[in-house]
Design a protein around this motif. Structure first.
Motif, PDB file in Angstrom:
ATOM      1  N   GLU A 226       0.828  -1.206   0.000  1.00  0.00           N
ATOM      2  CA  GLU A 226       0.000   0.000   0.000  1.00  0.00           C
ATOM      3  C   GLU A 226       0.863   1.256   0.000  1.00  0.00           C
ATOM      4  O   GLU A 226       0.526   2.248  -0.651  1.00  0.00           O
ATOM      5  CB  GLU A 226      -0.953  -0.009   1.192  1.00  0.00           C
ATOM      6  CG  GLU A 226      -2.062  -1.027   1.049  1.00  0.00           C
ATOM      7  CD  GLU A 226      -2.888  -1.204   2.314  1.00  0.00           C
ATOM      8  OE1 GLU A 226      -2.578  -0.572   3.350  1.00  0.00           O
ATOM      9  OE2 GLU A 226      -3.849  -1.981   2.257  1.00  0.00           O
ATOM     10  N   ASP A 227       1.976   1.200   0.711  1.00  0.00           N
ATOM     11  CA  ASP A 227       2.891   2.342   0.729  1.00  0.00           C
ATOM     12  C   ASP A 227       3.462   2.593  -0.667  1.00  0.00           C
ATOM     13  O   ASP A 227       3.573   3.739  -1.106  1.00  0.00           O
ATOM     14  CB  ASP A 227       4.013   2.103   1.736  1.00  0.00           C
ATOM     15  CG  ASP A 227       4.839   3.344   2.004  1.00  0.00           C
ATOM     16  OD1 ASP A 227       4.285   4.465   1.931  1.00  0.00           O
ATOM     17  OD2 ASP A 227       6.042   3.212   2.294  1.00  0.00           O
TER      18      ASP A 227
ATOM     19  N   ALA B  42       1.991   1.853  -3.462  1.00  0.00           N
ATOM     20  CA  ALA B  42       0.901   2.401  -4.280  1.00  0.00           C
ATOM     21  C   ALA B  42       0.717   3.898  -4.018  1.00  0.00           C
ATOM     22  O   ALA B  42       0.591   4.690  -4.961  1.00  0.00           O
ATOM     23  CB  ALA B  42      -0.395   1.646  -4.005  1.00  0.00           C
ATOM     24  N   THR B  43       0.718   4.283  -2.758  1.00  0.00           N
ATOM     25  CA  THR B  43       0.560   5.695  -2.402  1.00  0.00           C
ATOM     26  C   THR B  43       1.726   6.526  -2.933  1.00  0.00           C
ATOM     27  O   THR B  43       1.538   7.610  -3.491  1.00  0.00           O
ATOM     28  CB  THR B  43       0.454   5.856  -0.871  1.00  0.00           C
ATOM     29  OG1 THR B  43      -0.659   5.095  -0.408  1.00  0.00           O
ATOM     30  CG2 THR B  43       0.303   7.305  -0.469  1.00  0.00           C
TER      31      THR B  43
END
Length: 135
Positions: A101-102, A104-105
């Protein structure tokens, strides 16, 4: 849309350039003597070009920082190769999910910076702009 890396809107990044444009428009109505008008117009044009170049350099720097951050996270994702489906500590799966997720962000922030750079009205560097650094 908000820039995920800095929390600023695209409008905020171009506020300085908009101020220069408003100032230039205002100055067109001022009655100036002699060659002052052309010198003022040239100075405002140079300043606007430098501001746009500064903003472009900031976007490029932001994109590079996001790439470096992704590289750092990829290092931690190497632990994925050692995991097994029957891992006793299930929280490790959540940790890996957070790393993805990191990425992706961070990738979105880098993409945002590059999109902003792509819509810049002046992609060419200003020759007199020796002092700007891209990194």
């Amino acid at each position: 849309m908000t820039n995920p890396s800095e929390g600023k809107t695209p409008v905020a990044h171009h506020a300085d350039l908009a101020v220069v444009r408003r100032l230039a428009a205002l100055m067109k109505d001022v009655q100036l003597d002699c060659g002052c008008r052309s010198r003022l117009d040239e100075a405002l044009a140079r300043f606007a070009a430098l501001e746009e170049q500064r903003t472009a350099c900031e976007y490029l720097s932001t994109a590079r920082q996001q790439r470096e951050r992704i590289n750092a996270v990829l290092f931690f994702l190497q632990d994925l190769d050692e995991l097994v489906a029957t891992e006793s500590d299930r929280s490790v799966y959540l940790d890996i999910a957070l790393l993805f997720e990191d990425i992706a962000t961070t990738a979105k922030a880098g993409a945002f910076a590059m999109r902003q750079l792509s819509i810049s009205s002046s992609a060419e560097p200003v020759e007199s702009d020796v002092g700007f650094s891209e990194s």
